[in-house]
Design a protein around this motif. Structure first.
Motif, PDB file in Angstrom:
ATOM      1  N   PHE A   6      80.435 -21.450  71.696  1.00 17.17           N
ATOM      2  CA  PHE A   6      80.028 -22.341  70.382  1.00 17.17           C
ATOM      3  C   PHE A   6      80.754 -22.182  69.401  1.00 17.17           C
ATOM      4  CE2 PHE A   6      77.643 -23.070  66.430  1.00 17.17           C
ATOM      5  CZ  PHE A   6      77.064 -24.142  66.603  1.00 17.17           C
ATOM      6  N   VAL A   7      81.194 -20.882  68.982  1.00 19.43           N
ATOM      7  CA  VAL A   7      82.063 -20.655  67.890  1.00 19.43           C
ATOM      8  C   VAL A   7      83.455 -21.307  68.134  1.00 19.43           C
ATOM      9  CG1 VAL A   7      83.499 -18.826  66.506  1.00 19.43           C
ATOM     10  CG2 VAL A   7      80.806 -18.628  67.202  1.00 19.43           C
ATOM     11  N   ASP A   8      83.842 -21.227  69.408  1.00 15.91           N
ATOM     12  CA  ASP A   8      85.121 -21.738  69.871  1.00 15.91           C
ATOM     13  C   ASP A   8      85.030 -23.234  69.877  1.00 15.91           C
ATOM     14  OD1 ASP A   8      87.867 -21.204  70.599  1.00 15.91           O
ATOM     15  OD2 ASP A   8      87.530 -21.864  72.662  1.00 15.91           O
ATOM     16  N   ASP A   9      84.087 -23.740  70.034  1.00 14.07           N
ATOM     17  CA  ASP A   9      84.170 -25.311  70.009  1.00 14.07           C
ATOM     18  C   ASP A   9      83.831 -25.856  68.572  1.00 14.07           C
ATOM     19  OD1 ASP A   9      83.969 -25.263  72.723  1.00 14.07           O
ATOM     20  OD2 ASP A   9      81.681 -25.245  72.782  1.00 14.07           O
ATOM     21  N   THR A  13      85.754 -27.103  62.573  1.00 16.49           N
ATOM     22  CA  THR A  13      84.808 -27.521  61.603  1.00 16.49           C
ATOM     23  C   THR A  13      84.435 -26.712  60.725  1.00 16.49           C
ATOM     24  OG1 THR A  13      83.171 -27.816  62.848  1.00 16.49           O
ATOM     25  CG2 THR A  13      84.501 -29.943  62.866  1.00 16.49           C
ATOM     26  N   HIS A  14      84.182 -25.480  61.123  1.00 10.98           N
ATOM     27  CA  HIS A  14      83.378 -24.406  60.340  1.00 10.98           C
ATOM     28  C   HIS A  14      84.397 -23.202  60.353  1.00 10.98           C
ATOM     29  CE1 HIS A  14      79.688 -26.928  60.201  1.00 10.98           C
ATOM     30  NE2 HIS A  14      79.972 -27.195  61.179  1.00 10.98           N
ATOM     31  N   GLU A  15      84.134 -22.310  59.338  1.00  8.54           N
ATOM     32  CA  GLU A  15      84.747 -20.834  59.366  1.00  8.54           C
ATOM     33  C   GLU A  15      84.259 -20.089  60.460  1.00  8.54           C
ATOM     34  OE1 GLU A  15      84.190 -19.040  55.663  1.00  8.54           O
ATOM     35  OE2 GLU A  15      85.979 -20.361  54.740  1.00  8.54           O
ATOM     36  N   CYS A  20      80.119 -16.530  62.891  1.00  4.46           N
ATOM     37  CA  CYS A  20      79.864 -15.172  63.360  1.00  4.46           C
ATOM     38  C   CYS A  20      78.974 -14.356  62.730  1.00  4.46           C
ATOM     39  CB  CYS A  20      81.231 -14.320  63.574  1.00  4.46           C
ATOM     40  SG  CYS A  20      82.518 -15.078  64.976  1.00  4.46           S
ATOM     41  N   SER A  21      78.870 -14.483  61.513  1.00  4.41           N
ATOM     42  CA  SER A  21      77.869 -13.673  60.747  1.00  4.41           C
ATOM     43  C   SER A  21      76.461 -14.473  60.794  1.00  4.41           C
ATOM     44  CB  SER A  21      78.356 -13.828  59.204  1.00  4.41           C
ATOM     45  OG  SER A  21      78.253 -15.124  58.777  1.00  4.41           O
ATOM     46  N   VAL A  22      76.373 -15.925  60.847  1.00  4.01           N
ATOM     47  CA  VAL A  22      75.207 -16.619  61.271  1.00  4.01           C
ATOM     48  C   VAL A  22      74.534 -16.015  62.646  1.00  4.01           C
ATOM     49  CG1 VAL A  22      74.268 -18.850  61.625  1.00  4.01           C
ATOM     50  CG2 VAL A  22      75.716 -18.405  59.438  1.00  4.01           C
ATOM     51  N   LEU A  23      75.512 -16.182  63.700  1.00  3.49           N
ATOM     52  CA  LEU A  23      75.015 -15.988  65.077  1.00  3.49           C
ATOM     53  C   LEU A  23      74.889 -14.689  65.269  1.00  3.49           C
ATOM     54  CD1 LEU A  23      77.468 -18.501  66.869  1.00  3.49           C
ATOM     55  CD2 LEU A  23      74.984 -18.634  66.275  1.00  3.49           C
ATOM     56  N   GLY A  24      75.158 -13.531  64.278  1.00  3.72           N
ATOM     57  CA  GLY A  24      75.060 -12.047  64.760  1.00  3.72           C
ATOM     58  C   GLY A  24      76.066 -11.609  65.479  1.00  3.72           C
ATOM     59  N   ILE A  25      77.487 -12.067  65.684  1.00  3.67           N
ATOM     60  CA  ILE A  25      78.382 -11.455  66.367  1.00  3.67           C
ATOM     61  C   ILE A  25      79.442 -10.738  65.668  1.00  3.67           C
ATOM     62  CG2 ILE A  25      77.830 -12.862  68.568  1.00  3.67           C
ATOM     63  CD1 ILE A  25      79.751 -14.609  68.029  1.00  3.67           C
ATOM     64  N   TYR A  31      87.318 -12.684  68.952  1.00  3.93           N
ATOM     65  CA  TYR A  31      88.961 -12.848  69.265  1.00  3.93           C
ATOM     66  C   TYR A  31      89.337 -12.250  70.483  1.00  3.93           C
ATOM     67  CZ  TYR A  31      89.240 -15.333  64.960  1.00  3.93           C
ATOM     68  OH  TYR A  31      89.266 -16.133  63.924  1.00  3.93           O
ATOM     69  N   LYS A  32      88.536 -11.079  70.906  1.00  2.00           N
ATOM     70  CA  LYS A  32      88.686 -10.308  72.266  1.00  2.00           C
ATOM     71  C   LYS A  32      88.317 -11.281  73.354  1.00  2.00           C
ATOM     72  CE  LYS A  32      88.173  -6.032  74.590  1.00  2.00           C
ATOM     73  NZ  LYS A  32      87.672  -4.428  74.566  1.00  2.00           N
ATOM     74  N   TRP A  33      87.030 -12.051  73.054  1.00  2.00           N
ATOM     75  CA  TRP A  33      86.705 -12.753  74.065  1.00  2.00           C
ATOM     76  C   TRP A  33      87.569 -13.909  74.386  1.00  2.00           C
ATOM     77  CZ3 TRP A  33      85.315 -17.929  73.564  1.00  2.00           C
ATOM     78  CH2 TRP A  33      85.037 -18.584  74.679  1.00  2.00           C
ATOM     79  N   ARG A  34      88.092 -14.523  73.279  1.00  2.00           N
ATOM     80  CA  ARG A  34      89.028 -15.777  73.507  1.00  2.00           C
ATOM     81  C   ARG A  34      90.510 -15.068  74.089  1.00  2.00           C
ATOM     82  NH1 ARG A  34      91.685 -18.811  68.858  1.00  2.00           N
ATOM     83  NH2 ARG A  34      92.007 -20.738  69.784  1.00  2.00           N
ATOM     84  N   ALA A  35      91.017 -13.865  73.504  1.00  2.00           N
ATOM     85  CA  ALA A  35      92.320 -13.552  74.150  1.00  2.00           C
ATOM     86  C   ALA A  35      91.888 -13.219  75.638  1.00  2.00           C
ATOM     87  CB  ALA A  35      92.638 -12.246  73.571  1.00  2.00           C
ATOM     88  N   SER A  36      90.918 -13.008  76.277  1.00  2.00           N
ATOM     89  CA  SER A  36      90.901 -12.427  77.651  1.00  2.00           C
ATOM     90  C   SER A  36      90.471 -13.694  78.555  1.00  2.00           C
ATOM     91  CB  SER A  36      89.665 -11.443  77.796  1.00  2.00           C
ATOM     92  OG  SER A  36      88.146 -11.876  77.255  1.00  2.00           O
ATOM     93  N   ARG A  37      90.582 -14.846  77.935  1.00  2.00           N
ATOM     94  CA  ARG A  37      90.184 -16.248  78.556  1.00  2.00           C
ATOM     95  C   ARG A  37      91.000 -16.271  79.852  1.00  2.00           C
ATOM     96  NH1 ARG A  37      89.546 -21.398  75.659  1.00  2.00           N
ATOM     97  NH2 ARG A  37      88.664 -19.986  74.174  1.00  2.00           N
ATOM     98  N   PRO A  38      92.353 -16.050  79.762  1.00  2.00           N
ATOM     99  CA  PRO A  38      93.256 -16.257  80.982  1.00  2.00           C
ATOM    100  C   PRO A  38      93.066 -15.158  82.314  1.00  2.00           C
ATOM    101  CG  PRO A  38      94.439 -16.377  78.761  1.00  2.00           C
ATOM    102  CD  PRO A  38      93.225 -15.997  78.596  1.00  2.00           C
ATOM    103  N   ALA A  39      92.824 -14.016  81.685  1.00  2.00           N
ATOM    104  CA  ALA A  39      92.491 -12.942  82.581  1.00  2.00           C
ATOM    105  C   ALA A  39      91.138 -13.354  83.397  1.00  2.00           C
ATOM    106  CB  ALA A  39      92.171 -11.509  82.071  1.00  2.00           C
TER     107      ALA A  39
END
Length: 124
Positions: A6-9, A13-15, A20-25, A31-39
């Motif tokens: 959701f944050v990536d999508d 449009t939003h910071e 992340c603060s609203v969703l509690g993550i 950013y680690k999840w996003r970097a590990s996407r190819p793996a």
């Protein structure tokens, strides 16, 4: 995870910090999840290829082999590049409903007698 997706999508449009603060993550976790996407994509592709070989052996042996025998078959399979662990074989078999035939009856070790009453011993 769904929250990270959701944050990536919506990061254009939003910071990211605000979402992340609203969703509690944690932002670093995102950013680690996003970097590990190819793996993750490479692992999924390898799992899909392995699942095809598992299905091949499962069909070849008429749905009789379980994960232990399939693992032994994959060790001798020239189409599989690396050795595979039995747990890595059991997971796709379980997810795809592939179960080997159990020919042995379960061994009964305890025969309960319903007429026996349970006594509690007290020490004095």
């Amino acid at each position: 995870m769904i929250r990270f997706q959701f944050v990536d999508d919506h990061r254009n449009t939003h910071e990211v910090k605000r979402m992340c603060s609203v969703l509690g993550i944690q932002r670093s976790s995102f950013y680690k999840w996003r970097a590990s996407r190819p793996a993750r994509a490479a692992r999924q592709a390898a799992d899909d290829a392995l699942c095809e070989r598992i299905e091949h052996h499962f069909e070849f042996w008429d749905h009789t082999y379980g994960y232990r025998r399939i693992t032994a078959e994959l060790a001798d399979d020239p189409h599989v590049d690396e050795p595979v662990n039995r747990k890595r074989v059991a997971r796709p078999m379980r997810n795809n409903g592939m179960v080997g035939i159990h020919l042995r009856k379960p061994k009964t070790t305890t025969i309960s007698d319903p007429d026996v009453s349970i006594r509690w011993c007290e020490r004095h």
